[in-house]
Structure formats: structure tokens, C-alpha cells
Scaffold this motif. Structure first.
Motif, PDB file in Angstrom:
ATOM      1  N   ASP A  21      29.317  50.951  -1.563  1.00 15.11           N
ATOM      2  CA  ASP A  21      28.129  50.898  -2.411  1.00 15.11           C
ATOM      3  C   ASP A  21      28.074  52.046  -3.402  1.00 15.11           C
ATOM      4  O   ASP A  21      27.429  51.934  -4.452  1.00 15.11           O
ATOM      5  N   PHE A  22      28.740  53.146  -3.096  1.00 16.84           N
ATOM      6  CA  PHE A  22      28.804  54.280  -4.012  1.00 16.84           C
ATOM      7  C   PHE A  22      29.969  54.179  -4.990  1.00 16.84           C
ATOM      8  O   PHE A  22      29.779  54.318  -6.196  1.00 16.84           O
ATOM      9  N   ILE A  23      31.182  53.969  -4.479  1.00 18.13           N
ATOM     10  CA  ILE A  23      32.365  54.236  -5.299  1.00 18.13           C
ATOM     11  C   ILE A  23      33.297  53.050  -5.500  1.00 18.13           C
ATOM     12  O   ILE A  23      34.414  53.219  -5.972  1.00 18.13           O
ATOM     13  N   GLU A  25      33.853  49.131  -7.279  1.00 15.15           N
ATOM     14  CA  GLU A  25      33.368  48.160  -8.256  1.00 15.15           C
ATOM     15  C   GLU A  25      32.551  47.095  -7.521  1.00 15.15           C
ATOM     16  O   GLU A  25      33.014  46.504  -6.548  1.00 15.15           O
ATOM     17  N   GLY A  26      31.319  46.854  -7.981  1.00 12.72           N
ATOM     18  CA  GLY A  26      30.441  45.909  -7.312  1.00 12.72           C
ATOM     19  C   GLY A  26      29.502  46.553  -6.316  1.00 12.72           C
ATOM     20  O   GLY A  26      28.591  45.891  -5.814  1.00 12.72           O
ATOM     21  N   GLY A  27      29.690  47.853  -6.032  1.00 14.63           N
ATOM     22  CA  GLY A  27      28.791  48.561  -5.133  1.00 14.63           C
ATOM     23  C   GLY A  27      27.410  48.711  -5.748  1.00 14.63           C
ATOM     24  O   GLY A  27      27.265  48.799  -6.975  1.00 14.63           O
ATOM     25  N   LYS A  28      26.389  48.758  -4.910  1.00 12.86           N
ATOM     26  CA  LYS A  28      25.009  48.770  -5.400  1.00 12.86           C
ATOM     27  C   LYS A  28      24.689  49.986  -6.266  1.00 12.86           C
ATOM     28  O   LYS A  28      23.819  49.917  -7.133  1.00 12.86           O
ATOM     29  N   LEU A  29      25.354  51.111  -6.029  1.00 17.45           N
ATOM     30  CA  LEU A  29      25.076  52.320  -6.791  1.00 17.45           C
ATOM     31  C   LEU A  29      26.213  52.716  -7.733  1.00 17.45           C
ATOM     32  O   LEU A  29      26.080  53.695  -8.472  1.00 17.45           O
ATOM     33  N   TRP A  30      27.298  51.974  -7.718  1.00 18.00           N
ATOM     34  CA  TRP A  30      28.447  52.322  -8.556  1.00 18.00           C
ATOM     35  C   TRP A  30      28.078  52.328 -10.034  1.00 18.00           C
ATOM     36  O   TRP A  30      28.481  53.217 -10.792  1.00 18.00           O
ATOM     37  N   GLY A  31      27.288  51.369 -10.467  1.00 20.00           N
ATOM     38  CA  GLY A  31      26.918  51.314 -11.875  1.00 20.00           C
ATOM     39  C   GLY A  31      26.157  52.542 -12.337  1.00 20.00           C
ATOM     40  O   GLY A  31      26.247  52.934 -13.504  1.00 20.00           O
ATOM     41  N   ARG A  32      25.442  53.179 -11.412  1.00 17.33           N
ATOM     42  CA  ARG A  32      24.641  54.357 -11.776  1.00 17.33           C
ATOM     43  C   ARG A  32      25.473  55.637 -11.829  1.00 17.33           C
ATOM     44  O   ARG A  32      25.121  56.576 -12.540  1.00 17.33           O
ATOM     45  N   ARG A  34      28.969  55.567 -12.205  1.00 17.13           N
ATOM     46  CA  ARG A  34      30.301  55.266 -12.755  1.00 17.13           C
ATOM     47  C   ARG A  34      30.712  56.213 -13.883  1.00 17.13           C
ATOM     48  O   ARG A  34      31.840  56.727 -13.891  1.00 17.13           O
ATOM     49  N   ALA A  35      29.809  56.444 -14.842  1.00 16.75           N
ATOM     50  CA  ALA A  35      30.165  57.266 -16.002  1.00 16.75           C
ATOM     51  C   ALA A  35      30.582  58.667 -15.583  1.00 16.75           C
ATOM     52  O   ALA A  35      31.611  59.188 -16.032  1.00 16.75           O
ATOM     53  N   ALA A 171      35.455  66.201  -7.180  1.00 17.41           N
ATOM     54  CA  ALA A 171      35.539  65.192  -6.123  1.00 17.41           C
ATOM     55  C   ALA A 171      34.135  64.849  -5.642  1.00 17.41           C
ATOM     56  O   ALA A 171      33.876  64.630  -4.470  1.00 17.41           O
ATOM     57  N   THR A 172      33.215  64.836  -6.600  1.00 13.72           N
ATOM     58  CA  THR A 172      31.844  64.397  -6.370  1.00 13.72           C
ATOM     59  C   THR A 172      31.362  63.766  -7.668  1.00 13.72           C
ATOM     60  O   THR A 172      32.040  63.826  -8.694  1.00 13.72           O
ATOM     61  N   ALA A 173      30.204  63.132  -7.629  1.00 12.84           N
ATOM     62  CA  ALA A 173      29.644  62.504  -8.826  1.00 12.84           C
ATOM     63  C   ALA A 173      28.137  62.408  -8.663  1.00 12.84           C
ATOM     64  O   ALA A 173      27.585  62.750  -7.609  1.00 12.84           O
ATOM     65  N   ASP A 174      27.467  61.937  -9.719  1.00  9.22           N
ATOM     66  CA  ASP A 174      26.014  61.852  -9.686  1.00  9.22           C
ATOM     67  C   ASP A 174      25.541  60.798 -10.675  1.00  9.22           C
ATOM     68  O   ASP A 174      26.340  60.213 -11.406  1.00  9.22           O
ATOM     69  N   PHE A 175      24.230  60.593 -10.707  1.00 11.46           N
ATOM     70  CA  PHE A 175      23.667  59.579 -11.584  1.00 11.46           C
ATOM     71  C   PHE A 175      23.726  59.978 -13.056  1.00 11.46           C
ATOM     72  O   PHE A 175      23.687  59.119 -13.938  1.00 11.46           O
ATOM     73  N   SER A 176      23.776  61.286 -13.326  1.00 11.62           N
ATOM     74  CA  SER A 176      23.794  61.756 -14.710  1.00 11.62           C
ATOM     75  C   SER A 176      24.452  63.125 -14.766  1.00 11.62           C
ATOM     76  O   SER A 176      24.573  63.822 -13.749  1.00 11.62           O
ATOM     77  N   ASP A 177      24.863  63.526 -15.954  1.00 10.00           N
ATOM     78  CA  ASP A 177      25.406  64.867 -16.147  1.00 10.00           C
ATOM     79  C   ASP A 177      24.361  65.922 -15.798  1.00 10.00           C
ATOM     80  O   ASP A 177      24.695  66.980 -15.261  1.00 10.00           O
ATOM     81  N   ARG A 178      23.110  65.656 -16.110  1.00  9.86           N
ATOM     82  CA  ARG A 178      22.029  66.607 -15.837  1.00  9.86           C
ATOM     83  C   ARG A 178      21.913  66.895 -14.345  1.00  9.86           C
ATOM     84  O   ARG A 178      21.832  68.052 -13.918  1.00  9.86           O
TER      85      ARG A 178
END
Length: 208
Positions: A21-23, A25-32, A34-35, A171-178
Motif C-alpha cells: 500500500d505504500f511502495i 504500483e496500485g497501493g493505496k498510498l503510493w500515489g501520494r 510516488r513523486a 531510503a524513505t519518502a513522504d507525501f511532499s517535499d515539505r
């Protein structure tokens, strides 16, 4: 400053929430995420570090989010906003693809999967601290999702418990650069002993 190689007897890799769901394609949060994830190569870097740790025979621990089951939250008197969101979206739902681990992150024999965390910290209300202490771990290399929630909360708790912590910033990510910058540049530096890249961490693994 030249850093010494990790002491493999007391150091472990901690992998947080590498779920579909995080990482995937098709995961519920991947679209948020992904960038941000694609910009810093989050998933490939996580896999590189995990595979290098295994090659180096570094102990690997997993801190995984609670997988939603019907009835989990319905009778709770207090529920955090992050839990309300998980309930609404049925994120990491038990028995579904989204709650499974992204290919390549399946635990190998001998790797330790701590009990699932209900909110953000991999330590709160789980057996992670017990498992680490039973294996004489004092230093943690931490990577996973999401930077300003589960990663940050776990790093803070680790510092409170006396662990030395290295965070792998690509090796981490988030919803936005901020939100990513707030975690890695403002908050986590108060708790992590080091914030490094995947390649820098791999270079400090003796057998890698």
C-alpha cells in the motif's frame, strides 16, 4: 569526518513498513508518495541496503504497521487522526495484497518481525525493544515509510530508549517535499546520531 565500520555484533537494520500500500504500483498510498519516492530512489535504495545487510550478515528487524481488520477501532474511545485515516481507507488491510510486503522485502529465516504497531512508533506497544535487547543490539540503521510519521516516531523512541540511530535519508519518502524536509532536516537531527545515504551506509558494512 571518516566514519568507522559498523560493529556487526551490536548493530541491526530496522525496516519500517515496506508494504504494498505504500511502495507498490496500485497501493493505496503510493500515489501520494510516488513523486518523492521516485525522486530520491527510495525503493531501490531500500532494497540495496537490505540486500547488502543480508550479505554482510547484519541482523535485520522489521517494524510493520498494524494490518486493519474489521472491528479494530469501532469501540475505541480515543483514536488519533492517523488511525482514523487508516480505518477509513482500510490501509494495510489484513488478508489483502495491500497489507503484504513489497516483493524483495519478505523476511528471510532468522530475521525478526516485531509485533505490529498501532499508530506510528515501531516501539510503542510492541515487542521491538525486547527483541533488540535479546539480540544485544545497541545501534540501529533505520529506513522505511513514512518519513514524518512512522520513521520519525520510531527514531525518536529509539533515542529515548538509548539506541544509537543512523537514518538513511534516500531510503524513505513522504507525501511532499515539505514533510520530508521537516522530518529529515528539522526533527530527526535531534535524535539520530547520523543521517546518511544508502551508499554511505553500505560502505560501512564490512562484508559488503
Amino acid at each position: 569526518m571518516t566514519r568507522q565500520a559498523y560493529d556487526m555484533e551490536i548493530t541491526a537494520l530496522l525496516v519500517i513498513d515496506p508494504c504494498n500500500d505504500f511502495i507498490s504500483e496500485g497501493g493505496k498510498l503510493w500515489g501520494r508518495i510516488r513523486a518523492v519516492a521516485e525522486a530520491n530512489g527510495c525503493v531501490p535504495h531500500m532494497l540495496q541496503v537490505l540486500n547488502a545487510a543480508r550479505q554482510a550478515k547484519l541482523r535485520v528487524f522489521y517494524a510493520l504497521h498494524h494490518r486493519y481488520r474489521p472491528g479494530d477501532y469501532e469501540t475505541w474511545k480515543n483514536i488519533a487522526p492517523v488511525q482514523k485515516a487508516a480505518w477509513k481507507n482500510k490501509t494495510f488491510e489484513f488478508g489483502t495484497w495491500g497489507g503484504e510486503l513489497h516483493p524483495g522485502f519478505e523476511p528471510k529465516p532468522g530475521e525478526i518481525v516485531a509485533s505490529e504497531h498501532w499508530c506510528s512508533s515501531g516501539f510503542a506497544n510492541t515487542d521491538l525493544d525486547l527483541q533488540l535487547k535479546k539480540h544485544c543490539i545497541q545501534q540501529l540503521i533505520v529506513m522505511g515509510l513514512i518519513a514524518h510519521t512512522c520513521l520519525e516516531a520510531t527514531v525518536r523512541f529509539a533515542a529515548e530508549l538509548g539506541y544509537g540511530v543512523t537514518v538513511i535519508k534516500d531510503a524513505t519518502a513522504d507525501f511532499s517535499d515539505r514533510e520530508m524536509e521537516a522530518a529529515l532536516e528539522v526533527n530527526i537531527p535531534s535524535y539520530a546520531s547520523a543521517i546518511m545515504t544508502a551508499s554511505e551506509v553500505i560502505d560501512l558494512m564490512p562484508s559488503a
